[in-house]
Design an enzyme around this catalytic site. Structure first.
Site, short mmCIF file in Angstrom:
data_model
loop_
_atom_site.label_atom_id
_atom_site.label_comp_id
_atom_site.label_asym_id
_atom_site.label_seq_id
_atom_site.Cartn_x
_atom_site.Cartn_y
_atom_site.Cartn_z
N HIS A 15 35.78 58.58 -12.74
CA HIS A 15 34.35 58.56 -13.10
C HIS A 15 33.95 57.28 -13.84
CE1 HIS A 15 36.08 59.90 -16.92
NE2 HIS A 15 34.98 59.43 -17.48
N GLY A 17 34.78 54.26 -12.88
CA GLY A 17 34.63 53.17 -11.92
C GLY A 17 33.21 53.10 -11.39
N SER A 110 37.62 53.17 3.62
CA SER A 110 36.96 51.88 3.46
C SER A 110 36.85 51.23 4.83
CB SER A 110 37.80 51.00 2.54
OG SER A 110 37.38 49.66 2.65
N SER A 111 35.81 50.42 5.02
CA SER A 111 35.64 49.79 6.35
C SER A 111 36.79 48.83 6.67
CB SER A 111 34.30 49.06 6.43
OG SER A 111 34.23 48.03 5.47
N CYS A 112 37.55 48.39 5.63
CA CYS A 112 38.64 47.45 5.92
C CYS A 112 39.84 48.13 6.55
CB CYS A 112 39.05 46.70 4.65
SG CYS A 112 39.96 47.72 3.51
N TYR A 139 46.01 47.65 0.95
CA TYR A 139 44.96 48.61 0.59
C TYR A 139 44.62 49.49 1.81
CZ TYR A 139 40.32 50.07 -1.13
OH TYR A 139 39.22 50.79 -1.54
N LYS A 143 44.76 53.57 2.21
CA LYS A 143 43.55 54.34 2.53
C LYS A 143 43.71 55.12 3.84
CE LYS A 143 40.76 53.73 -0.92
NZ LYS A 143 40.20 54.87 -1.66
N PRO A 166 33.05 53.96 3.55
CA PRO A 166 31.94 53.10 3.15
C PRO A 166 32.19 51.65 3.54
CG PRO A 166 33.29 53.62 1.26
CD PRO A 166 33.90 54.34 2.43
N THR A 167 31.11 50.94 3.80
CA THR A 167 31.21 49.51 3.99
C THR A 167 31.32 48.83 2.61
OG1 THR A 167 30.21 47.66 5.16
CG2 THR A 167 28.70 49.12 3.97
N ASN A 168 31.25 47.50 2.51
CA ASN A 168 31.41 46.82 1.21
C ASN A 168 30.35 47.32 0.22
OD1 ASN A 168 33.12 45.25 2.88
ND2 ASN A 168 32.81 43.46 1.58
N HIS A 182 34.77 41.47 -5.82
CA HIS A 182 34.26 41.25 -4.46
C HIS A 182 33.21 40.14 -4.49
CE1 HIS A 182 35.90 45.37 -3.93
NE2 HIS A 182 36.25 44.87 -2.76
N ARG A 212 29.27 40.30 6.45
CA ARG A 212 29.56 41.53 5.72
C ARG A 212 28.31 42.39 5.62
NH1 ARG A 212 33.83 39.77 6.51
NH2 ARG A 212 35.58 39.40 5.10
O1 GFB Z 1 34.14 40.72 -0.94
P1 GFB Z 1 35.41 40.03 -0.62
O2 GFB Z 1 36.24 39.61 -1.75
O3 GFB Z 1 36.32 40.92 0.31
O4 GFB Z 1 35.08 38.69 0.24
P2 GFB Z 1 36.40 41.33 1.87
C1 GFB Z 1 34.15 38.69 1.30
C2 GFB Z 1 33.97 37.28 1.83
O5 GFB Z 1 33.28 36.51 0.83
C3 GFB Z 1 35.25 36.52 2.14
C4 GFB Z 1 33.92 35.25 0.68
O6 GFB Z 1 35.05 35.75 3.31
C5 GFB Z 1 35.39 35.58 0.92
O7 GFB Z 1 36.13 34.41 1.21
N1 GFB Z 1 33.61 34.70 -0.66
C6 GFB Z 1 32.86 33.58 -0.90
C7 GFB Z 1 34.01 35.20 -1.84
N2 GFB Z 1 32.82 33.32 -2.20
C8 GFB Z 1 33.51 34.31 -2.83
C9 GFB Z 1 33.82 34.59 -4.20
O8 GFB Z 1 33.43 33.87 -5.11
N3 GFB Z 1 34.53 35.71 -4.45
C10 GFB Z 1 34.97 36.55 -3.46
N4 GFB Z 1 35.65 37.66 -3.78
N5 GFB Z 1 34.73 36.30 -2.14
C11 GFB Z 1 37.60 43.36 0.87
C12 GFB Z 1 38.98 43.89 0.95
O9 GFB Z 1 37.53 42.38 1.82
O10 GFB Z 1 36.61 44.31 1.15
C13 GFB Z 1 39.12 45.19 0.28
O11 GFB Z 1 39.86 42.94 0.41
C14 GFB Z 1 37.96 46.11 0.42
O12 GFB Z 1 40.27 45.79 0.80
C15 GFB Z 1 36.62 45.43 0.37
O13 GFB Z 1 38.03 46.81 1.61
C16 GFB Z 1 35.49 46.34 0.76
O14 GFB Z 1 35.13 41.92 2.36
O15 GFB Z 1 36.92 40.19 2.70
#
Ligand code: GFB
Length: 311
Positions: A15, A17, A110-112, A139, A143, A166-168, A182, A212
């Site tokens: 709860h 998170g 998760s969508s991943c 991960y 999942k 869920p998606t992102n 993220h 995304r």
């Molecule tokens: O959200 P994110 O970290 O995870 O990154 P995923 C999404 C995209 O944003 C990638 C770019 O292409 C990153 O390279 N990006 C650009 C950045 N700038 C940044 C930044 O400053 N920080 C971050 N974090 N990204 C996750 C999975 O994948 O999605 C998890 O690793 C989970 O398992 C989650 O499922 C929903 O969308 O790539």
């Protein structure tokens, strides 16, 4: 005939998170008793402790919102945390839920967890049809095991355990730490700091080209309550908004909301991850649920929360 949560003891595991917090907020408008366990009360990775806590509190409904989560860098560099802790947490909760006769359980995938190159938009039937995205396979494997465990309890014991994909996600209570977060919260922080420092440029990871789909966590919490009441199936249901943006477009939108007027640079040493993961939400739409919060509005609300709580 739907399932009723009225008058029931509903345990929201996790709860504190972002997702669990949103589910607790959403349940406030339902007539039910919400159970919570703090980290001090209960270590979810310890099976005997989970067993004892659940035997004592006797939840009738369980929402599994507890998980080790993080962005692309955290996923890619902390594989043990993302695989092992998640396997432990979910398997302790799901198996004990069956042992104590929990009436309904909701698990979050998760969508991943879909194949890296699944046809877009991704249909639920794509699960386990191809190779995973390497930056988040630890991960994803955990999942997938959770989704499968819910299906297994349904098949062997007729347990009403359901899953959603869920998606992102983003929203209040998100992780704003630049290394482990993220992309959406990371870019809010970067744009906010760049604006304050009058910086000329803001650095994005990767190429900015991946696409995304972003769902506000309050929409996910609403879907969770909707599915608890209205869904009792084997298939883990996609929950998204139906459209996606490139990371560059996301950065432009965030810069506009925050008021950063500089340019973007790109750090090619950081991974892009999966090229695209847009969900096909036809099934949940068919049941009568749709997301309500638009991306710009959701970013604005999240930025307000960030300034009030974290900045
Ligand atoms: O959200 P994110 O970290 O995870 O990154 P995923 C999404 C995209 O944003 C990638 C770019 O292409 C990153 O390279 N990006 C650009 C950045 N700038 C940044 C930044 O400053 N920080 C971050 N974090 N990204 C996750 C999975 O994948 O999605 C998890 O690793 C989970 O398992 C989650 O499922 C929903 O969308 O790539």
């Amino acid at each position: 005939m739907g399932f009723s949560i009225t008058g029931k003891r509903v345990w929201v595991a996790g709860h504190n998170g972002m997702v669990g917090g949103a589910v607790v907020r959403r349940l406030a408008s339902e007539n039910c008793e919400v159970l919570k366990a703090t980290r001090q009360d209960l270590d979810l990775t310890r099976q005997a402790d989970v067993e004892a806590w659940m035997a004592d509190k006797k939840p009738q409904v369980v929402v599994v919102a507890a998980a080790v989560v993080g962005g692309i860098h955290a996923n890619n560099t902390r594989p043990v945390d993302f695989l092992n802790a998640n396997l432990q947490i979910q398997s302790n909760i799901i198996s004990n839920a069956h042992n104590i006769g929990v009436e309904k359980l909701f698990f979050l995938g998760s969508s991943c967890i879909y194949p890296r190159l699944a046809p877009q938009p991704i249909n639920e039937d794509s699960l386990l049809t191809g190779a995973l995205e390497p930056t988040n396979e630890w991960y994803a494997i955990a999942k997938i095991a959770g989704v499968k465990l819910c299906q297994a309890y349904r098949r062997q014991f007729n347990a009403d355990f359901i899953s959603a994909m869920p998606t992102n996600l983003y929203g209040p209570g998100d992780n704003f730490d630049l290394l482990s977060s993220h992309v959406l919260p990371a870019l809010i922080v970067k744009a906010h700091n760049a604006k304050l420092q009058n910086a000329q440029a803001l650095e994005l990871w990767g190429s900015g080209k991946p696409m995304r789909e972003f769902l506000h966590v309050d929409d996910l919490a609403d879907a969770c309550v909707f599915l608890l009441k209205n869904y009792s199936g084997d298939v883990p249901l996609n929950v998204g908004v139906g459209s996606d943006v490139t990371i560059r477009e996301l950065a432009e939108l965030i810069a506009d909301v925050v008021g950063f007027k500089g340019r973007f640079t790109f750090d090619a040493t950081k991974p892009d991850g999966t090229p695209r993961k847009l969900l096909d939400c036809g099934r949940i739409h068919g049941l009568g649920w749709k997301a309500k919060i638009g991306l710009r509005d959701g970013i604005a609300r999240t930025y307000e929360w960030y300034k009030a709580n974290e900045a």
